[in-house]
Every structure is written in structure tokens, then in C-alpha cells.
Design a protein around this motif. Structure first.
Motif, PDB file in Angstrom:
ATOM      1  N   VAL A   8       0.756  -1.013  -0.143  1.00 26.80           N
ATOM      2  CA  VAL A   8       0.165  -0.025  -0.055  1.00 26.80           C
ATOM      3  C   VAL A   8       0.383   1.063  -0.043  1.00 26.80           C
ATOM      4  O   VAL A   8       0.366   2.364  -0.383  1.00 26.80           O
ATOM      5  CB  VAL A   8      -0.775  -0.140   1.466  1.00 26.80           C
ATOM      6  N   LYS A   9       1.966   1.130   0.883  1.00 23.42           N
ATOM      7  CA  LYS A   9       2.923   2.564   0.761  1.00 23.42           C
ATOM      8  C   LYS A   9       3.413   2.935  -0.474  1.00 23.42           C
ATOM      9  O   LYS A   9       3.768   4.075  -0.738  1.00 23.42           O
ATOM     10  CB  LYS A   9       4.017   2.219   2.504  1.00 23.42           C
ATOM     11  N   ASN A  16       0.354   9.072  -5.588  1.00 23.65           N
ATOM     12  CA  ASN A  16       1.026  10.999  -5.125  1.00 23.65           C
ATOM     13  C   ASN A  16       1.961  11.371  -5.126  1.00 23.65           C
ATOM     14  O   ASN A  16       1.842  12.567  -5.352  1.00 23.65           O
ATOM     15  CB  ASN A  16       1.199  10.830  -3.750  1.00 23.65           C
ATOM     16  N   ASP A  17       3.503  10.947  -5.076  1.00 22.12           N
ATOM     17  CA  ASP A  17       4.058  11.576  -4.939  1.00 22.12           C
ATOM     18  C   ASP A  17       5.338  11.262  -6.108  1.00 22.12           C
ATOM     19  O   ASP A  17       5.995  12.802  -6.563  1.00 22.12           O
ATOM     20  CB  ASP A  17       5.581  10.964  -4.302  1.00 22.12           C
ATOM     21  N   VAL A  18       4.613  10.416  -7.420  1.00 24.21           N
ATOM     22  CA  VAL A  18       5.051  10.373  -8.417  1.00 24.21           C
ATOM     23  C   VAL A  18       4.503  10.907  -9.704  1.00 24.21           C
ATOM     24  O   VAL A  18       4.787  11.801 -10.342  1.00 24.21           O
ATOM     25  CB  VAL A  18       5.829   8.253  -8.493  1.00 24.21           C
ATOM     26  N   VAL A  38      -8.501   7.928  -2.107  1.00 25.84           N
ATOM     27  CA  VAL A  38      -7.004   7.138  -2.663  1.00 25.84           C
ATOM     28  C   VAL A  38      -6.949   6.619  -1.927  1.00 25.84           C
ATOM     29  O   VAL A  38      -6.443   4.989  -1.812  1.00 25.84           O
ATOM     30  CB  VAL A  38      -6.599   7.638  -3.455  1.00 25.84           C
ATOM     31  N   GLU A  39      -6.603   6.896  -0.825  1.00 25.97           N
ATOM     32  CA  GLU A  39      -5.670   5.972   0.580  1.00 25.97           C
ATOM     33  C   GLU A  39      -6.780   4.960   0.874  1.00 25.97           C
ATOM     34  O   GLU A  39      -6.716   3.660   1.756  1.00 25.97           O
ATOM     35  CB  GLU A  39      -5.024   7.096   1.693  1.00 25.97           C
ATOM     36  N   ALA A 362       5.578   0.886 -10.692  1.00 25.74           N
ATOM     37  CA  ALA A 362       5.641   2.239 -10.772  1.00 25.74           C
ATOM     38  C   ALA A 362       5.023   2.693 -12.642  1.00 25.74           C
ATOM     39  O   ALA A 362       3.980   3.457 -12.849  1.00 25.74           O
ATOM     40  CB  ALA A 362       6.683   2.910 -11.234  1.00 25.74           C
ATOM     41  N   LEU A 363       5.244   1.462 -13.903  1.00 24.07           N
ATOM     42  CA  LEU A 363       4.743   2.103 -14.850  1.00 24.07           C
ATOM     43  C   LEU A 363       3.254   1.520 -15.469  1.00 24.07           C
ATOM     44  O   LEU A 363       2.692   1.663 -16.065  1.00 24.07           O
ATOM     45  CB  LEU A 363       5.931   0.685 -16.118  1.00 24.07           C
TER      46      LEU A 363
END
Lengths: 597, 597
Positions: A8-9, A16-18, A38-39, A362-363
Motif C-alpha cells: 500500500v505504501k 501521490n508523489d511520483v 484513495v488511501e 510505477a510503469l
């Protein structure tokens, strides 16, 4: 029993950050997905995957599916309650339009949570997974009547869906298909023929099964130009949505497979089954690809899912298994031996998997966001370029994430030594399950061919140029940043190899298609290396910002920086080998006579 | 059912034309193996593998082994006749000294034929395979009485042997073992403890099972310095060689495994079983390594065996399966589709496997010949340097041939598309069976560590320098030959990468052992690439000579030249990536805290 903790993290870090997910809140459905929402969604999906779905995985593999004499199929016992919990929580409809019973939330979120569920039980999650593909095809190509008749109950999970493409003599080459459709006076068709490898073709988890079937209408042209798509429900559906008589379709037998034993892989016999045309006659291939592209992303995700759960178990085992001593001297002298995680070769194995997983996650999310932009952006050029990038990336994701998913599962199994080979520990199941993802929804060789033969040159290469530009721009704008130049240097080197490959393909692949074919798989993996490398660049940048600002969990961001570095040092160098292979062309391999193989 | 044709022609090419086998006829046992005899032996072994052994493979996987309440184990039905045929033909004793019932022929020939038998049925061939290891240990370390008591009946295959090393809490780290041996007044020992993962530990194929067991004599030092080797027969053996009472050892259970279902993998319980010391007390590790090194070569061969049989099936399938059209236009316009072997990506897949197989076969035989020179040469320096090279090569063969064997089996399975995933076709079995070879007899990470930690620096690096010199000399002496310069150029490039890696290891691995550990697996594979590349250089040279002289089967030698070229173009470029990874060191991976994995 294998363990699993939903990452989850990491998902939230990427969103959120990327990807800066919140900046898209002007898109329909995104405003409902604020950071808190979302969280909550991600967290709840993770919890259900861990607590409700995971416990069914290993017993599902052991129990398998059973076909009975009346052609009915029962799934493993534990699947019923787990699937009920899943559909009742509304996960099926997360990103389906509200009109059809869904919540219309971003597809990106659907992607994020689907990873968790497939990690917890890939075989079980294929039942809703195929349903998603069928829904996508119906929504894109079905009539209003068809949409309203079938989709809401599929969205609720009361009914499931299937894709019926393959026949014994035709898989990749669907132009050879023989299943025929005879037009009836009432506008319906009588469908007859045999389909094989039909996942979730028959089972006891839903009240009805909506088969999407490709067949050739009597008198239609030969080849792929004569293929039409039909919807064929297992039970006829009344005007009021009630389930009625049985249609002429039944499961003839189940396949004995290497893995995914919990999913019923059926031979489906169509004996004058009644079906209705979806979309236009003889335009079935296009409709099928709607389903297929959705399904390919789902399969790509399976590769990541298994890689992740296999990794987690291997990492736990490596921290716990006491065997031998660190090469630099005992680390835990009070114990009889050190945990094997002290060994560089074990760390190499684990980090090779982990840095792939986080980059692939991420991709996947980066690509899913393109799907959302395509479907939801009001800005036509933005929607189009998002769609183009997603089209380009789909075969890469499918081919690379499943090839590496299997390889990673195998390497995670290796950490267990002999115990990895024993079914009891569950690592063998991960390998056996992961294996199919390289094959179905278009074997990975077909993905590679789709990439170099169709996607690379589409729109005069605009999509690939857009990718090159985006990655190049990232390298250029961060190369003088001392914290990031290490990363941009490696990414740029990979990008150069990829551009040189693309250039070679343009110069040679046009003249000699065999050169393109010979290069295809290596180019696909080269693309994957650079794509994931770029993600690591973005992640390193985001993590560094967090560290500089003293925000959040320092250990998490420090580890991110180390993982990014590992990826650059250990995985990116492969681009050079891929380039060399590509540039060696096809002459040697084509010179060997078929009988000399 | 899968097909298999023993690669007799290729084996003979390597023996006769590449290794010039006949020039060793001054070694004991070699004179009996003239060219005609070699051809007869190889041919007959191939025939038996194809006709008698292969038909038992798939049914053995399906049927598996069964343990009964009285702790007895039955093997698949078809195994009895097949094993009888194998032992009656005398294959067990091919290279065992005549004094112990064997034929004393070269170990090189034993290696050549063992490949065929394991291709035909790996699980079945483990019963004699483990017996070979046990024989080797008894011959090297046993007393005369022990040798004569046990070895002849093992050579005839009436009895089989096992290796009992692993315990639940110790596999790699045998220093942790708990099985204890209590000395008795008559010079025997009472052995008690539990061993796991014991291949062929209990079965119904032989009249007796001779267990070689490591245990700790009461009061012996802790760790590996307190390990002793014992021989523990299942049934006691009388003075006259007759089989008597049952000893205190029994199979507690069978493991459920991913593959090799036809081989019984046992938990063995020793309950005051009577055993006799083999060799000296507390020197068991050395004796065990005799067994182990023999077994490691056997396991390396399994990797090649499965890769070969999987390849043959995939090549046949690719020639027969009609699907799609050649990229350059229909090749068989009269058919509905072309066979898939027209596709470059299918050819890439097949040639990557095939060129590995043929190179690996040559490297196995080249290495086996070193074993013969070690044991049979009267010239002490020659015997020693042969032994050194074999010691150096053993972990490379074991690690590389099994890693690639599994990868190749997977890729061969991929050629089948969906059919590859269905057990009926047999390709899944090859993958599942091949998987274990990466794990047992020392997981491949251990092989890599043995290579960089022990073998590389042995005798001040003399063996590795000898390898460098031999390969370098080949490149140097053929580089101005226009027919061979293409090959020497690629081999030299690989050799340079390997030498640079070795240099890096010398400079860094001594100071920081973690750098050596971090490089180990990549160095092992780099060694494999160069070793097999060198074999392709030798094979290209031999094939070219044949072509120039107009001797033999032109098509065979022409294909050889194409395969050699393919290996150089497509496989050798990987050395660069391996070098880059090695040189990246261990700093990043060691910096990650254990809890961050």
C-alpha cells in the motif's frame, strides 16, 4: 502457507508523489478520488486481499476445478465465500460508469487494487478479470440494449464473462477460425463450433456466464475480414433481467494444466447456441481487440502480482533461514548461523526482483493513467496522445512484466533451496501460475511483433517519439543535479541504446521484415528496461525531494534511493546486449533450412 | 507423447572430430574404445533411450511414487521393466573398473550416454545416477572390504545407492547437522537422526539400497570438522553377499514436489541404524565431496538433457504447426497457413536453445575427458592439470547448464503457445523436472560461490590461467584464418571481458569478500558463455575442415557453421552486461538494511 502484505505504501508513493495523481482532479471521476479517498480504497483492498483472498490460494491450487457428468463445473470450495466478499464490496465496478452500476472511479485505482488481488489469488481473480474484458467490449461495441441487459449484472459480479477466441487449430492466427454463425429470422444467430482454453468458461461462482464469442457468419469472407463477435449467454435473459432457459453451450472438458488450477480452463462446445451480434458483422476483430487490450493489461499485472508475492515470501525466508556465515565474519555470533540475507548473492537475487517490481508497478500505474486520460480527458489531442502511448506500451507491459514475473518467481523460489521445490511451501505454485501469463492473451512473441510491426511505426512513429522526448527531457533537465545525475546518466545510456535500435529497425525492418521479427523480443525487453529505468528516475527524484524536505518515513525514501541505484547498476547494463543482438539481424537465423533445426 | 531422438551424430562429431578422442588411446581403457566401438556404444545407448526409456517418462510423471503404511515405496509401474533393461545392458558399469564388475571404458563415454538416458527419463535415471555417486565415494574412500561388499552389486544395478546429507535445518551449511553416530564395541556405529530430500531413498527397483550418510560421531568437534561418512545398508549384507535382516532406517514420508514425480524424494528416519565408517572419522566432508563432484557433473548433464529433449519437441512442433504467414509473404500458399518455423522469433527461440545445447554437450565431453586424464593418465603433471581444470569447470557446468536448461525448457514450452501449458503435451513436465537441477547438489548460488571463492584462486590461479591460455591461444592461432576470424574475434571479446572480470575480482574480492559474492553468479555465467563460445570455435574449425575436405554430411557441417555464427552474434554479446554488473560491486546491495527488503 505463503504470506502477503499489500504494498500500500509503495502504491501511494507512486500515485501521490511520483504521478501527482491529485493534479488530474479535473478529469471526470477523479474529483471523487481525493487523497484521503484513495488511501481508504487502496488500504481496504489490501486488507481484503490479505485476509479474505490469500487464504484461498494454496488450497485452490490443491483442490482444483472438477467437471461433472452434466457438464457443470465446481470450483474450489473456498472460492465461493471469497468471491462473494469481493463482489459484495463492489470491487468489480470500481471504474465502471455509474449508469451500469459502477462507481466511475479512475481506472488507475482499479489497476492499483487489481495487483493486490492477483497477488493474493491469481486463479480466483481471473473470474472477475475476464468479466472486466467482456464488459469493456460490450460497452465499446454493444447496442444500448445489450449494454443494459448484461453489464449491470456483470458489474455487480452476479454474472461473469468470458472471451471465446481460440480453437484447436487456431490461436494466434484467428483468420483460420471455423466456428460458424447462421443468421436466424429474428435477427439472432445459431453458433456452432468448438472453442478451447476458455478461462472461466464454466463454473459455479455466478448465476449466469456471458460468453463473447468470435465466429464466422455463413458466407462471410475468409480470413480475419470475416470474423464477427457475438454475445452468447449461458442462460437466456428475459426482458426483466431474469435468468431463463439454458442456451446450447456447454463445457466439454477441463484441461489439466501446469498451474492456475483454481481457474476452470474449458473446452466449450457450441451446438446451435443462440447468439447476438456485437457491433458490425465482419468487424469482430476490432471489437475483440478492445477486450484483448484490456485483458493484456490485466495479464501484465498478473506478472507483477506473482513477482511481488513471491518476492515477499523469499525476503521473509531469507531473513529467517539460518545457514552459514556472512563472508565478512559472523553477523549473529550468538546464533548457530547467520540468516542468509547476509549473503550478497541472496541480496542480488532479492533486489533484482524488488527493483523490477517497484519499477513495474510505477510503469503500470503511469500507463493506466494514460487510459484514464484517453477515456476521460475533454482535451482531444491530450486524449489521443494518451491513447497512443498506452497502445505503444501495452505489448511492452504484457511481454516484459510476464516474462520477468515468471523469471522472478523462479528466482524467489531459488532462495528457498530444496524447500522451494516442495509444494507445501507454495513457491512452486507461484512459478506454475506465473507461467501462463507469458502465453495467454497473445504469446509474448506476438506482443513483440505487435510492438515492432504495428506500434512502432503507428502514426509515423509519433508515439515512440513522444516517449523518447519525455525520457530525454527528464535526463536533460536533471543531469546537472548532483543528486540525480547518476541516474540520468544510466537512463540516458539506455535511451541511446533504444534509440539506436529503433533507428536500426527503421533502416532495416522496412526493407526486410525478417530483420524486424528477429529483433522484436530483444527490442521489447530493451523498451521495458528503459521504461522501468525512467520510472526509477522519477521515483528517485520524488524520494530525494521527500528526504530533502524531511517529510514522511525516512527509511522508506532512503531505501528507494538505494533501489534506484541498484536498478541502474545491475539491470540497465542489459540494454547494450539487447542492442547488439538486434543489430545482428536475421540473416544467420533465416539461412538455416527448416529441416536442419 | 513427446518424441526424442538421441543426438548420436552430434556426439560422435564432438568425440571424433572436435576432441580427437582416438588420440588418447594410450590411456587405460581407451584402447578398447576405438572409433567403431564408440559408435556402437553410443548408438545402442541412443536406441535404448528412445525405445525403452522414453515411453516411461510421461506416465511416470502422472503416476508418481507411493509410500505405503509399512514405509515401503512403489515407483511407477513402467519403471521396473525399463530399469531392468537398463541394468541388464550393463550401462551402470560402463566406466567402473573391471575389478568391481564394470567395463572400465572411458568416463567420457559414460557422460555421452547418460545425456541420452536423462533426456528420455530424468526421474528414472536418478536411481542409477545417485548410485554412481555412491560408488565413486566408496571406491575413493571405502575400505577394501566395503568396496568388495557393496560396489559389484551396485555396478550391476541389483542394488542402488543414495546420498544422505540434508536435514530440515541444514542444507548448504552441513556444519549444523545433528544426526549422530554412537560407536559400538564391534567397530560399527548406531546412527540416529532425520534426513530430508533423499532422492531414491526408498523404492522397489532394487534388492537393497546402500545409503551413504553423514553424521556426527558422539563427542566430535562442532561444525564441518566433526562430520563423518557412513555406509548404512537398508538390509544387512552377509559374508556371502546375501541380503539379510532389515536395518533401522526407513522412509518416513514422500515429498510432494513440483516435478520428478517418478523419483522418490524421501524423508529418511535413522533410528539406531547400524552403519560403518567410510574413510577416516571427522573427514567425512572430503569423502562427501567426492560423491558431490561426481553428482554435480551428473546434474549439469540433466540440465543439458532436458534442454535437448524439450528443444527437439519444440522444433518438431514449429515445423508442423500451421499458423499465420511468413513476414515476407506466404511460403506455403497451398496451405491455409505457413508452419511457424518461418517466423524469425521462433527461429531465434529455437537457435538460442540449440546452439546452447550443442556447445554445452561439447563442454561436458571436454570436461569428462579431463576426468579420464586425471584418473587414467600415467603422466602426473598432465593428470594434475586435468584435475584442476575439471575442478574449476564443475561449478560452471552445474550452475550454467542447469540455469540455462530450465530457461531453455521454458522457452521450448513457449513455442507451443497454450498447448505448452497443458500437461498432455509433456512440455510442462520438462520445465517442472528441469527446475530441481538448479537446486540440488548445491544450489546454483553455492556453485557460483565455490567458483569465485575457492576455484578461482586455487593453486594461485593456475587452473584459470590455463583456461585463459588455451582459449587465447586458439584465438591467436586462428585469427588470421579468414574462415575462422569471425569466430575468434567474438571469442576474444568474451575472453577479454572474462579476464577483466577476473582481474577485478582479484583486486576487489580479496579486500572485500562481499564484492566476490556479489559478482559470483554473473562471473559463473560469463565463464559459461566463454567456455561454450570456445567450444563453438573448436566446432566451427572442425566443421570447416570437413567441408573443405568434402568429407561426410555436407548439410550437417553447414548447419554447424551457421549455428556457430548464431552463437557468436546472439549469445556472446551478453558477456559485456555480465562484466558491467560484476564491476558494479557490492556497496549498494550491502547498504540496504535487512528489514528494508
Amino acid at each position: 502457507m505463503p504470506v502477503y502484505q499489500a504494498p500500500v505504501k509503495d502504491t501511494l508513493f507512486v500515485l501521490n508523489d511520483v504521478l501527482k495523481f491529485q493534479q488530474y482532479n479535473n478529469l471526470p471521476g477523479f474529483a471523487d478520488a481525493d487523497a484521503e479517498m484513495v488511501e481508504a480504497i487502496i488500504g481496504e483492498a489490501g486488507r481484503m486481499a490479505e485476509e479474505i483472498i490469500l487464504p484461498t490460494n494454496q488450497i485452490g491450487d490443491q483442490e482444483g476445478c472438477v467437471r461433472h457428468d452434466d457438464s457443470s463445473v465446481t470450483t474450489p470450495d473456498a472460492f465461493k465465500d471469497a468471491f462473494n466478499a469481493y463482489r459484495e464490496a463492489g470491487w468489480m465496478g470500481l471504474s465502471i460508469p455509474e449508469e451500469f452500476g459502477g462507481q466511475n472511479l479512475p481506472y488507475t485505482l482499479h489497476t492499483a487494487i487489481s495487483e493486490y488481488f492477483s497477488s493474493a489469488n491469481m486463479a480466483l481473480m481471473m473470474y472477475p478479470g475476464l468479466t472486466q474484458g467482456a464488459i469493456a467490449a460490450l460497452l465499446a461495441h454493444g447496442s444500448d440494449e445489450q449494454k443494459h441487459k448484461y453489464v449491470p449484472k456483470m458489474t455487480s459480479g452476479e454474472w461473469t464473462g468470458t472471451m471465446n477466441l481460440t480453437e484447436p487449430h487456431c490461436g494466434t492466427d484467428l483468420g483460420l477460425l471455423r466456428t460458424k454463425a447462421v443468421p436466424q429470422d429474428d435477427g439472432s444467430y445459431k453458433i456452432s463450433g468448438q472453442k478451447i482454453f476458455i478461462s472461466a468458461g464454466e463454473h459455479d461462482l455466478a448465476d449466469n456466464i456471458i460468453h463473447l464469442v468470435i465466429a464466422r457468419i455463413e458466407g462471410a469472407p475468409e480470413g480475419t475480414k470475416g470474423i464477427s463477435l457475438f454475445v452468447v449467454p449461458k442462460y437466456f435473459v428475459g426482458e426483466d433481467g431474469s435468468v431463463g432457459e439454458r442456451n446450447g453451450v456447454a463445457c466439454g472438458s477441463l484441461e489439466e494444466k501446469m498451474g492456475i488450477h483454481g481457474n476452470s480452463t474449458c473446452v466449450m462446445n457450441y451446438d446451435e447456441a443462440t447468439g447476438w451480434l456485437v457491433g458490425e458483422a465482419n468487424k469482430g476483430l476490432k471489437a475483440m481487440f478492445t477486450m484483448m487490450n484490456e485483458a493484456r493489461l490485466g495479464v501484465a499485472l498478473q506478472g507483477l502480482s506473482i513477482s511481488e508475492v513471491a518476492y515477499q515470501n523469499a525476503a521473509d525466508y531469507a531473513r529467517e533461514r539460518l545457514q552459514g556465515r556472512a563472508l565478512t565474519g559472523a553477523e549473529e555470533p550468538d546464533q548457530k548461523a547467520d540468516p542468509i540475507i547476509v549473503h550478497p548473492d541472496i541480496r542480488r537475487t532479492l533486489l533484482t526482483i524488488r527493483t523490477f517490481n517497484e519499477g513495474a508497478r510505477a510503469l503500470m500505474l503511469w500507463s493506466a493513467l494514460k487510459a484514464d486520460m484517453h477515456h476521460r480527458s475533454g482535451d482531444a489531442p491530450q486524449a489521443e496522445s494518451a491513447h497512443d502511448l498506452l497502445s505503444l506500451m501495452t505489448p511492452v507491459l504484457k511481454g516484459v512484466l510476464t516474462d520477468k514475473g515468471y523469471e522472478n518467481a523462479t528466482n524467489a523460489q531459488q532462495v528457498y533451496g530444496g524447500h522451494g521445490y516442495i509444494e507445501e511451501w507454495g513457491m512452486s505454485q507461484f512459478v506454475r501460475d506465473a507461467r501462463i501469463a507469458m502465453i495467454y492473451e497473445g504469446a509474448n512473441g506476438i506482443q513483440a511483433l505487435d510492438l515492432v510491426g504495428r506500434k512502432l511505426g503507428m502514426k509515423n512513429g509519433k508515439p515512440i517519439m513522444a516517449f523518447f522526448e519525455e525520457v530525454g527531457e527528464f535526463c536533460e533537465s536533471n543531469r546537472e543535479n548532483d543528486d540525480l545525475s547518476f541516474f540520468t546518466k544510466h537512463i540516458k545510456k539506455g535511451l541511446n541504446d533504444m534509440q539506436a535500435s529503433a533507428m536500426w529497425l527503421m533502416q532495416n525492418g522496412m526493407k526486410n521484415p525478417n530483420d524486424a521479427g528477429a529483433a522484436s523480443t530483444d527490442f521489447m525487453h530493451l523498451f521495458g528496461l528503459v521504461g522501468i529505468g525512467y520510472m526509477w528516475g522519477l521515483m528517485a527524484k520524488a524520494a530525494k525531494e521527500k528526504l530533502d524536505n524531511g517529510e514522511g518515513d525516512k527509511a522508506f525514501y532512503e531505501a528507494k534511493m538505494q533501489f534506484a541505484r541498484y536498478y541502474m547498476e545491475r539491470l540497465m547494463p542489459e540494454t547494450a546486449t539487447r542492442l547488439a543482438r538486434i543489430q545482428s539481424g536475421s540473416e544467420t537465423m533465416m539461412a538455416v533450412p527448416a529441416e536442419a533445426f
